[in-house]
Write an enzyme that holds these catalytic residues in place. Structure first.
Site, PDB file in Angstrom:
ATOM      1  N   GLY A  83      41.131  37.851  51.233  1.00 46.33           N
ATOM      2  CA  GLY A  83      41.714  36.700  51.784  1.00 46.33           C
ATOM      3  C   GLY A  83      42.231  35.754  50.867  1.00 46.33           C
TER       4      GLY A  83
ATOM      5  N   SER B 299      36.558  37.403  49.583  1.00 47.47           N
ATOM      6  CA  SER B 299      37.471  36.219  49.467  1.00 47.47           C
ATOM      7  C   SER B 299      38.175  36.281  48.144  1.00 47.47           C
ATOM      8  CB  SER B 299      36.555  34.847  49.403  1.00 47.47           C
ATOM      9  OG  SER B 299      35.867  34.819  48.187  1.00 47.47           O
ATOM     10  N   ASP B 300      39.382  35.427  47.826  1.00 47.94           N
ATOM     11  CA  ASP B 300      39.878  35.182  46.623  1.00 47.94           C
ATOM     12  C   ASP B 300      38.897  34.292  45.975  1.00 47.94           C
ATOM     13  OD1 ASP B 300      41.703  35.084  44.235  1.00 47.94           O
ATOM     14  OD2 ASP B 300      43.232  34.674  45.407  1.00 47.94           O
ATOM     15  N   TRP B 301      39.115  34.209  44.888  1.00 48.26           N
ATOM     16  CA  TRP B 301      38.001  33.586  43.842  1.00 48.26           C
ATOM     17  C   TRP B 301      37.992  32.204  44.337  1.00 48.26           C
ATOM     18  CZ3 TRP B 301      38.144  38.174  43.920  1.00 48.26           C
ATOM     19  CH2 TRP B 301      37.143  39.024  43.023  1.00 48.26           C
TER      20      TRP B 301
END
Ligand code: BGC
Length: 735
Positions: free
Chosen positions: A233, A266-268
């Protein structure tokens, strides 16, 4: 060197729907297994809430927690698009300092896309898949497939293209090859993440048709054709909600409509709300350093379940999805799991193969190329980029590699020993010292480049050019200048390069200009003044050897631009419509007219069009025909064209099929790419190329009926070797 030990592109060969005779390579991935569902149910029943939630968030920088008691291991991840990233510390971004995490550095996205060769991309996926499993990682955070909306995008070098069709044709084989090694792709960044400026909060507004036709096709194909096991995401918002909390994008489109059964990571640090993110479709929250129990999907989630704010069944849903992927990857019970290999000669050869097909010959009007060495005693090699390495750099994922052959080293390796190389650095990579550069802050928002040349270095460069029969100047950019987390401020060549190139060209007209960059630059004036111009990329471990082989003619260039090189920034759609970078909101005002769709529809001349690239030989396309004149919606159009190599060298040409729809009830781009094929043709020979276009590919997205619709009537099928060099066309009709 032998290429990696895979079979020749192990794609399933399946007939296209609707046609009996056309056999084309269709890359089809293996779906997630459901064979262990009963076992998964029993595991979940035995897990404590804490054990379950341990699987839903980062417990180190790149892994979730194991539930050892039950034999459930960590889910381990690594970046990313350029190869398997070095090991990162458990709780900070600092390298872990291992001595066994060297990997092959593969060409970055732009170069990969410029090959226009799905089979090579499959081999890339397979090769980097072998490296991923050899490093004991379950998930490779790749491919990165966002559409290139603006040439200024900081991650343009990492992404493939401005065109949704080319994008999906490259995305699918990559994922299929990768996942054959029992590792998961993580397709990123889902979705509408097309700029770095304000990426942490910008709210992207795209109309539905544009979203479906331009920004989503490769993601959809990643699910439905490649069976990607995970998605990432994105950071930004889409229509008001963060993409990791976006019910429409994650639940409705990705899962319900497309049938995605994998996991959303999720992206970081892209999660902002515990309940919303979990319920709207994110399974795993990854992030940047802070105590891992402080993640939204950690203590806060335990608390939310205990207080009844979030149902435990929501947690179970994600845990089950993750376990299914783990069983599919054979990571729980690793019997029979692929073993892989890393940092091998075979993989360097794979990187070489991609690099050698990615180099784009932009201009060669006096046949300076390939370099003729008779009578040549010395070659001037000029420019900082002749020695610049790009495996690491800037902000974002790179690769720690034992091998990165620079252009200068490549020439040293390949030029005969009696040719002297006169090297001069010419320009330096310098940034303003007034402010300390923060990572990711080099360009749009940060310290500017220093563009004054050092007169001593210029003099050396000019002398080297004067004292050599031929000069090659290596210019462009690098991965510090083009970087994640910021976009570029302009298309100008940084560090005073334009002035330097002009001086070198004056000193020696036999100068070949080689740009090494991942994104478009303003090279109009330099191109006009030069006779030979080459475009190369952040091109992997063997980039310098491949480039030298192109310069010397061992490789006949066959790369084609995967995006439009605009003559000036204002010509490109996001800028012409003043809709970049927006503020807290960005509205994609150009709609479906992204990339060449804009240039061709508005009749704006670019410096070099999408799909463009010359060869050392010449090709002629003729005898265009289709198998029928009238088709129905379930048919496949078989486009046939002869490719004649009328020059003296063997070579590869990319035949491109664009389709126009005159008289449509909706707005249409002047033309859209709907098929292509790369073909090797020997000098003097003529070959027939067949390209299949399922009629369904011609559909537009009807926002009223919320479905894809193939309009009836006439379509023009156009064939050429770039979007601006269409050599023949035929009209067909759909009944
Ligand atoms: C990037 C991702 C990357 C992640 C982990 C993020 O900043 O957007 O592409 O996979 O970091 O390194």
């Amino acid at each position: 060197m032998a290429a990696s030990c895979k079979k020749e592109a192990k794609a399933n060969v399946e007939p296209e729907t609707g046609s009996e005779t056309v056999k084309e390579k269709a890359y089809q991935g293996k779906p997630i297994t459901k064979a262990f569902d009963a076992k998964i149910d029993s595991l979940v029943a035995q897990m404590t809430l804490e054990e379950k939630i341990g699987m839903l968030h980062g417990n180190t920088m790149f892994a979730t927690a194991a539930a050892e008691r039950l034999g459930i291991p960590e889910l381990t991840m690594a970046d990313g698009p350029l190869g398997v990233r070095e090991e990162i510390s458990k709780d900070s971004w600092a390298p872990a300092g291992w001595d066994n995490d060297f990997a092959t550095y593969y060409p970055a996205g732009g170069g990969v896309a410029a090959t226009w060769n799905p089979e090579l991309v499959y081999q890339f996926g397979y090769s980097v898949g072998e490296e991923t499993i050899a490093r004991d990682k379950d998930v490779l955070l790749s491919p990165a497939i966002n559409i290139i909306r603006t040439p200024l995008g900081g991650r343009t070098y990492e992404y493939f293209t401005e065109d949704p069709f080319l994008n999906k044709k490259l995305t699918v084989p990559f994922i299929v090859g990768l996942q054959e090694n029992d590792v998961a792709a993580c397709v990123k960044h889902y979705a509408a993440n097309n700029q770095e400026t304000n990426r942490d909060f910008v709210d992207v507004q795209i109309d539905e048709r544009t979203l479906r036709e331009i920004y989503l096709p490769a993601f959809k194909a990643a699910v439905q054709e490649a069976h990607a096991y995970s998605f990432m995401g994105a950071y930004n918002k889409f229509r008001g909600d963060y993409l990791c909390e976006n019910d429409y994008m994650l639940n409705q489109v990705l899962r319900d409509e497309w049938g995605f059964e994998g996991i959303v990571i999720s992206d970081w640090a892209a999660v902002h709300d515990t309940k919303k993110a979990l319920e709207n479709g994110t399974d795993i929250e990854m992030g940047t350093p802070k105590p891992f129990n402080e993640f939204y999907f950690a203590d806060a989630l335990i608390e939310a379940v205990k207080t009844g704010k979030v149902a435990e069944s929501e947690v179970d849903k994600s845990v089950k999805r993750i376990l299914r992927v783990m069983f599919t990857l054979k990571s729980i019970d690793d019997k029979g799991r692929a073993k892989g290999s890393i940092d091998t000669e075979a993989h360097f050869q794979d990187a070489y193969n991609i690099a050698s097909e990615s180099v784009v010959l932009l201009k060669n009007d006096t046949n300076l190329l390939p370099l003729q060495l008779e009578g040549v005693k010395s070659v001037a090699v000029i420019g900082h980029n002749a020695t610049k390495k790009n495996a690491l750099g800037g902000f974002g994922a790179g690769v720690k590699t034992k091998r990165e052959v620079t252009p200068l080293e490549g020439l040293k390796n390949r030029l005969p020993k009696d040719v002297t190389i006169n090297y001069a650095e010419g320009y330096q990579e310098r940034y303003s010292k007034t402010e300390k550069a923060k990572l990711g802050d080099i360009t749009l928002n940060g310290p500017v480049t220093i563009n004054e040349l050092d007169s001593k270095l210029v003099e050396e460069a000019v002398n080297a050019a004067k004292n050599s029969e031929v000069a090659i100047i290596f210019a462009g950019s690098n991965r510090d200048y083009e970087t994640e987390a910021s976009d570029r401020a302009s298309l100008d060549l940084p560090f005073g390069q334009e002035e330097l190139i002009e001086k070198v060209l004056e000193a020696n007209p036999n100068t070949i200009v080689v740009f090494i960059a991942g994104a478009p630059f303003d090279i109009k004036s330099i191109t006009e003044k030069s006779h030979a111009v080459i475009w190369s990329w952040f091109n992997g471990s063997e980039g310098g050897n491949a480039l030298a082989d192109v310069l010397l003619g061992k490789i006949n260039p066959s790369g084609k631009l995967p995006w439009t090189m605009p003559a000036k920034l204002e010509d490109s759609p996001a800028h012409a419509t003043h809709s970049f970078p927006g503020d807290s909101t960005v509205v994609y005002k150009e709609g479906i007219l992204v990339g060449y769709r804009w240039f061709d529809t508005k009749k704006i001349e670019p410096i070099f069009p999408f799909g463009y690239g010359l060869s050392y030989t010449s090709f002629e396309l003729s005898n265009l025909k289709t198998d029928k004149q009238e088709y129905t919606e379930s048919d496949t159009i078989k486009v046939e064209v002869s490719v004649k190599n009328s020059g003296k060298l063997d070579g590869k040409e990319v035949v491109q099929v664009y389709v126009s729809k005159p008289e449509s009830k909706v707005e249409r781009a002047a033309q859209e790419l709907k098929g292509f094929a790369k073909k090797q043709v020997a000098s003097g020979k003529e070959e027939t190329v067949t390209i299949s276009i399922p009629v369904k590919e011609l559909a537009f997205y009807n926002v009223e009926t919320k479905s894809w619709e193939v309009e009836r009537g006439a379509y023009i099928i156009k064939v050429g070797n770039s979007s601006r060099n269409i050599t023949s066309e035929v009209t067909i009709s759909i009944q």
